[in-house]
Design an enzyme around this catalytic site. Structure first.
Site, mmCIF file in Angstrom:
data_model
loop_
_atom_site.group_PDB
_atom_site.id
_atom_site.type_symbol
_atom_site.label_atom_id
_atom_site.label_comp_id
_atom_site.label_asym_id
_atom_site.label_seq_id
_atom_site.Cartn_x
_atom_site.Cartn_y
_atom_site.Cartn_z
ATOM 1 N N LYS A 339 30.575 33.323 18.865
ATOM 2 C CA LYS A 339 30.069 32.399 17.886
ATOM 3 C C LYS A 339 28.595 32.692 17.917
ATOM 4 O O LYS A 339 27.098 32.284 17.176
ATOM 5 C CB LYS A 339 30.571 31.521 17.402
ATOM 6 C CG LYS A 339 31.396 31.142 16.563
ATOM 7 C CD LYS A 339 32.250 30.170 15.913
ATOM 8 C CE LYS A 339 33.577 29.783 14.721
ATOM 9 N NZ LYS A 339 34.595 29.997 16.189
ATOM 10 N N HIS A 344 28.297 30.480 13.296
ATOM 11 C CA HIS A 344 29.877 30.416 12.829
ATOM 12 C C HIS A 344 30.484 30.508 10.781
ATOM 13 O O HIS A 344 29.172 29.890 10.128
ATOM 14 C CB HIS A 344 29.852 28.330 13.139
ATOM 15 C CG HIS A 344 31.612 28.236 12.491
ATOM 16 N ND1 HIS A 344 32.013 29.314 12.030
ATOM 17 C CD2 HIS A 344 32.328 26.847 12.352
ATOM 18 C CE1 HIS A 344 34.258 28.098 11.915
ATOM 19 N NE2 HIS A 344 33.094 27.202 12.018
#
Length: 414
Positions: A339, A344
Site C-alpha cells: 500500500k 489504500h
C-alpha cells in the site's frame, strides 16, 4: 474457535492479470515499481481536497481513459468503471483469451468496490443545491451504483455468464476473487474475471476519514505518508486503481494450453461482529478467515512463505493483523504491505494485492514495504523493507480487513 468446514481441495488457475495503479499502468509497470522503492508513486495534492487535513491521494496518471475507451463508452461509466474495464482488457489479453470466440455464457464477472461512483454523487449534489433539480444528471444511478464496474466489464467483454458486484468495504476485491473461486468450484462457469476497482476522490469521504482519524495528515510529505508497520505511522492514504484476474477451471485452462501463473487454492471469510469501524482487537475474525482459507486449501500453515498483508499504516490494524499472522502461521513468512506504493485503494485493494501476490509467487520475489524507516518493535513478524527479497516459496497468503468487520483471506500456490 470452531473448526472450519472442509470441502475437497480445488485450485482455480490464474491465467491473466490486469493492473491500473498509481505505481504504474499495466501489470508489468506496477510490478516493476513496487519492487523499486526508489520509484516515487504519484501522490499529488488534489484541488478537490484543498483545505482538508489530508488533501492528497495516490492517483493514476499517464492514462487517457477517454482515448482508450472511446468517447461514447466513456460517458456511460464513472472513473472506477473506466479503470476496471481497462484492467479487464489487459487481464483477458494476458490470458490469451479472445472474447469473439469464447463461450460467453460460461464467462462470469465478479468485481468488488466499496463506494462505487461516490465522486459523481458529490458533483451531482452540488448541482442540485446550487443550480436546481433540472441540472441533476439522469445518469446518476447507472454511473454511481457499486455494480457499475461489473456491468461495464461484462458489457465490454460480451460476458453473458453470472455478473456480480461485491461490496464489503476494504475486503471487497478479495471477497470477489474468493467468490470467483467458489463459482468455478461448483461448475457454474469456466472463466471468471474477478477483482476490485475504486476511485474516490471525494471531498465528503476524505473529510469524514479525517474526522475519524483514519488517514495520514502528513501533508508536507505525501510521498512518505503511508508507512505500514513503521513506528511513526499515522493512518492510511487513499488511492485509486483496479486489479483484475482471469481465473479458470483447471481443466479448461489445460484444454486450451493456457499459461498458468499461479493457483487460488483456498478462500475464507468472516465477520468480526464487533464494530462499524474498528477491527476486533484480538484479531479473532481475520484469524477465522485465514484458518478457513488454509483448511480449504489443505495447506499446513508452516508451508506459507509469504503474506501480502492488509497493512493499512494505521496503528491498530498493523498490530492486530501481524499478531494474528504470528499466531496462525508461526513460521515467520516474509510479510509485506504494498500500500505504500499504491495507496489504500479500498474496495480495489484485494484485487490489486492478490495480483501482486500472484506475481510474487511467479517470480519468487517478495516486494518491499516502502517508507518503512523505523520498524515498530511491537510488530511480531518479519517484514520485508528497503529492497525486494528473493525467496523460495510455494504458498502465499493475502489477507484483507474491511470496515464493518468484513474479513477475507486467500491462499495462493505455485
Amino acid at each position: 474457535m470452531t473448526a472450519p468446514h472442509r470441502l475437497p481441495p480445488f485450485a482455480a488457475a490464474v491465467t491473466g492479470i490486469g493492473l491500473v495503479t498509481s505505481a504504474g499502468v499495466g501489470a508489468d509497470a506496477t510490478w516493476r515499481a513496487v519492487n523499486d522503492p526508489g520509484t516515487a508513486p504519484c501522490v499529488p495534492h488534489r484541488p478537490e481536497l484543498a483545505g482538508l487535513p489530508c488533501d492528497f491521494m495516490y492517483s493514476v496518471t499517464g492514462l487517457d481513459t477517454r482515448d482508450v475507451l472511446g468517447v461514447a463508452a466513456h460517458r456511460l461509466m464513472d472513473r472506477f468503471s473506466h479503470l476496471a474495464v481497462i484492467a479487464a482488457r489487459e487481464a483477458v489479453a494476458d490470458a490469451g483469451l479472445d472474447p469473439a470466440v469464447w463461450d460467453s455464457g460460461r464467462v462470469a464477472v465478479v468485481i468488488g468496490s466499496a463506494h462505487g461512483g461516490l465522486p459523481f454523487y458529490d458533483e451531482q449534489h452540488t448541482a442540485l443545491t446550487e443550480r436546481g433539480a433540472r441540472r441533476v444528471s439522469p445518469k446518476l444511478a447507472p454511473l454511481t451504483v457499486v455494480n457499475g464496474a461489473a456491468s461495464s466489464v461484462a458489457t465490454d467483454l460480451g460476458a453473458h455468464g453470472p455478473s456480480q458486484a461485491v461490496s464489503t468495504a476494504c475486503s471487497s476485491g478479495t471477497v470477489a476473487i474468493g467468490t470467483a473461486h467458489q463459482m468455478l468450484r461448483t461448475g457454474a462457469c469456466d472463466i471468471v474475471v474477478a477483482g476490485g476497482a475504486e476511485s474516490v476522490c471525494s471531498r465528503l469521504l476524505i473529510a469524514s476519514a479525517c474526522r475519524l482519524k483514519a488517514v495520514s495528515t502528513r501533508i508536507d510529505d505525501p510521498q512518505a505518508a503511508c508507512r505500514p508497520f513503521d513506528v511513526h505511522r499515522d493512518g492510511f492514504v487513499v488511492g485509486e486503481g483496479a486489479g483484475l484476474l482471469v481465473l479458470e477451471r483447471p481443466e479448461h485452462a489445460r484444454a486450451r494450453g493456457a499459461t498458468v501463473r499461479a493457483h487460488v487454492t483456498g478462500y475464507g471469510s468472516s465477520s468480526d461482529a464487533y464494530s462499524a469501524v474498528a477491527p476486533d482487537p484480538d484479531g479473532l475474525g481475520i484469524e477465522r478467515a485465514l484458518r478457513t482459507a488454509l483448511a480449504d486449501a489443505g495447506i499446513d500453515p508452516a508451508a506459507v512463505g509469504h503474506v501480502n498483508a492488509h497493512g493499512t499504516s494505521t496503528v491498530s490494524n498493523d498490530l492486530i493483523e501481524t499478531a494474528m499472522l504470528r499466531r496462525v502461521l508461526g513460521g515467520q513468512p516474509l510479510v509485506t504491505s504494498t500500500k505504500a506504493m499504491t495507496g489504500h485503494t479500498l474496495g480495489a485493494a484485494g484485487g490489486i494485492e492478490t495480483a501482486l501476490t500472484v506475481l510474487a509467487l511467479q517470480h519468487q520475489l517478495v516486494p518491499p514495504t516502502a517508507n518503512l524507516d523505523a520498524p515498530d518493535p511491537d510488530i511480531p513478524v518479519e517484514v520485508v523493507s528497503k529492497e525486494a527479497r528473493p525467496a523460495a516459496f510455494d504458498a502465499a497468503v493475502k489477507t484483507s480487513l474491511g470496515f464493518g468487520g468484513h474479513n477475507a483471506a486467500l491462499v495462493l500456490t505455485r
